[in-house]
Write a protein that holds these residues in place. Structure first.
Motif, PDB file in Angstrom:
ATOM      1  N   LYS A 165      -3.648  -1.869  -6.507  1.00  0.00           N
ATOM      2  CA  LYS A 165      -2.288  -2.256  -6.129  1.00  0.00           C
ATOM      3  C   LYS A 165      -1.596  -1.025  -5.556  1.00  0.00           C
ATOM      4  O   LYS A 165      -1.969   0.108  -5.877  1.00  0.00           O
ATOM      5  N   LEU A 185       7.834  -1.672  -2.343  1.00  0.00           N
ATOM      6  CA  LEU A 185       7.716  -2.208  -3.707  1.00  0.00           C
ATOM      7  C   LEU A 185       8.902  -3.125  -4.012  1.00  0.00           C
ATOM      8  O   LEU A 185       8.745  -4.168  -4.637  1.00  0.00           O
ATOM      9  N   LYS A 186      10.066  -2.724  -3.527  1.00  0.00           N
ATOM     10  CA  LYS A 186      11.280  -3.492  -3.796  1.00  0.00           C
ATOM     11  C   LYS A 186      11.293  -4.799  -2.998  1.00  0.00           C
ATOM     12  O   LYS A 186      11.590  -5.861  -3.536  1.00  0.00           O
ATOM     13  N   ASN A 187      10.947  -4.739  -1.737  1.00  0.00           N
ATOM     14  CA  ASN A 187      11.136  -5.901  -0.854  1.00  0.00           C
ATOM     15  C   ASN A 187       9.900  -6.771  -0.647  1.00  0.00           C
ATOM     16  O   ASN A 187      10.012  -7.941  -0.286  1.00  0.00           O
ATOM     17  N   GLY A 189       6.950  -6.258  -2.883  1.00  0.00           N
ATOM     18  CA  GLY A 189       6.296  -6.361  -4.185  1.00  0.00           C
ATOM     19  C   GLY A 189       5.111  -5.413  -4.276  1.00  0.00           C
ATOM     20  O   GLY A 189       4.797  -4.699  -3.323  1.00  0.00           O
ATOM     21  N   ASP A 190       4.459  -5.430  -5.423  1.00  0.00           N
ATOM     22  CA  ASP A 190       3.336  -4.520  -5.656  1.00  0.00           C
ATOM     23  C   ASP A 190       2.046  -5.181  -5.168  1.00  0.00           C
ATOM     24  O   ASP A 190       1.268  -5.707  -5.945  1.00  0.00           O
ATOM     25  N   GLN A 225       0.066 -12.146   0.019  1.00  0.00           N
ATOM     26  CA  GLN A 225       0.815 -10.876  -0.077  1.00  0.00           C
ATOM     27  C   GLN A 225       0.798 -10.158   1.268  1.00  0.00           C
ATOM     28  O   GLN A 225       1.815  -9.617   1.705  1.00  0.00           O
ATOM     29  N   LYS A 228       3.155 -11.723   3.735  1.00  0.00           N
ATOM     30  CA  LYS A 228       4.531 -11.333   3.427  1.00  0.00           C
ATOM     31  C   LYS A 228       4.804  -9.902   3.919  1.00  0.00           C
ATOM     32  O   LYS A 228       5.853  -9.624   4.497  1.00  0.00           O
TER      33      LYS A 228
END
Ligand code: ZN
Length: 408
Positions: A165, A185-187, A189-190, A225, A228
């Motif tokens: 990750k 990480l904020k927008n 994700g991990d 992921q 995104k």
């Protein structure tokens, strides 16, 4: 006196001038190129899906552009071919000859020739890259870079064909500039940086269907992921040149290729479970492509590249102790691409954009992985450096003096 608002605008405009490379006197906007790398796209699998209408986005690119096979290098694998794509030099010249070089996992510090992202950056082109294989640790560019396959981290210490990750990366930076990591990480994700490790023979034994379905589920999570991430980057960090890549397709092919009982390595308890698993990867890829194409207008070049294909094992390969050792670990591998003759597993190329011929099929193996970097540079009007072994694929353009390319 200049009104305050105008002078503010003026200073912003001055600040916005390219500072990374040489400035261009011509204010004409720079071409926009989106490259989508697909690891191991196999035309034998793709063609029936196109006929059945299950890859509508790829079909639309074919209709609006040029496509064909892409001659690859001998014994092709991801780091070896991608580094060739980046530099247009022989593997022995650029130094990344395989997954492991001199006992060490291939990494960007080994790259001995200048990659295309560096040449573009120097010319003032903004560059954005995400999940492109063999880009770990990331290198500085005139934009951003997020590493891909061969990124090392927790549960993936050697970085070979597994997925750490973003927060668990070790042994180097996965994001340039470093400050972008917190933002992602904020927008976003991990997210997992590469595709899932293939299950071992021991994991599979007695639980084949269960393990296969679980693995395919994880692969889809990773793909979602990635979609995104790509969407976020194209929206929030648009660049002149963007290079995005996927690698789950190839990995699925290695052990879930739809083979028959006559193929080498056939095991009904594994190979009879999900004959649709591998073709489904491309159907899923096509949806990712659809999400990317939403960001491309008629002035955008879209380039889809595969580094090699993948084919079922042949009987004599099974006796070769060195065959398919790169991917196998202990997974029962039934298909591979590192055949001594790279022409057995050509890659593929799909290009559309301003000045690119429509519905053109490139016959034979006239286009090669060495031609990708010179052709990308050509779109920006940058002459290919002497060390590059490939050529500009002039045959895909309406006129050899590409109108859109900012010729000097
Ligand atoms: Zn592979």
């Amino acid at each position: 006196m200049v009104p305050r608002k105008t002078s503010l605008l003026l200073s912003i405009l001055l600040l916005a001038l390219p500072v990374f490379g040489q400035q261009q006197s011509n204010p004409k906007p720079k071409p926009r190129v989106i490259v989508v790398g697909v690891n191991g796209m196999e035309l034998d699998i793709i063609r029936p899906l196109l006929l059945k209408g299950q890859m509508p986005n790829l079909a639309s690119v074919i209709e609006r552009g040029a496509y064909g096979k892409l001659r690859t290098v001998s014994a092709p694998n991801c780091p070896r071919v991608y580094s060739t794509l980046f530099t247009s030099t022989y593997p022995e010249e650029h130094g990344v000859t395989g997954f492991i070089v001199g006992g060490i996992t291939a990494n960007t510090n080994m790259l001995k020739e200048e990659p295309v992202w560096s040449l573009l950056s120097k010319s003032g082109i903004t560059v954005g890259m995400a999940n492109v294989p063999a880009t770990f640790p990331v290198m500085p560019v005139n934009g951003y870079m997020i590493s891909g396959m061969l990124t090392r981290g927790k549960n993936c210490e050697d970085g070979v064909l597994c997925a750490p990750k973003l927060s668990e990366v070790m042994g180097g930076d996965a994001v340039y500039p470093k400050s972008m990591q917190a933002e992602l990480l904020k927008n976003v994700g991990d997210f997992y940086i590469d595709c899932e490790r293939m299950p071992s023979a021991a994991d599979l034994k007695g639980h084949e269907s269960e393990v296969i379905d679980k693995w395919l589920g994880k692969v889809q999570v990773i793909r979602d992921q990635q979609t995104k991430l790509f969407d976020y980057l194209l929206n929030e960090h648009p660049t002149n040149f963007t290079f995005l890549a996927q690698s789950c397709e190839d990995r699925a092919g290695h052990w879930l290729y739809p083979i028959t009982p006559f193929n080498a390595g056939y095991n009904p308890s594994i190979n009879n479970v999900r004959q649709d698993a591998f073709p489904n990867q491309y159907i899923a890829f096509d949806k990712v492509l659809g999400a990317i194409l939403k960001h491309a207008d008629e002035n955008t070049y879209v380039v889809i590249i595969s580094d090699h294909g993948i084919k079922p094992l042949r009987e004599f390969e099974e006796k070769d102790p060195h065959a398919h050792m790169d991917h196998e670990k202990t997974t029962p591998v039934i298909a591979k691409h590192d055949f001594a003759d790279g022409d057995d597993v050509p890659g593929s190329l799909f290009v559309m954009g301003p000045g690119v011929k429509h519905d053109l099929r490139l016959m034979g193996l006239g286009a090669s992985v060495y031609d990708v970097a010179p052709t990308l540079l050509h779109i920006y009007g940058i002459e290919q450096p002497k060390q590059m072994r490939g050529r500009v694929l002039t045959e895909i353009f309406e006129s050899s003096d590409n109108k859109v390319a900012a010729k000097k």
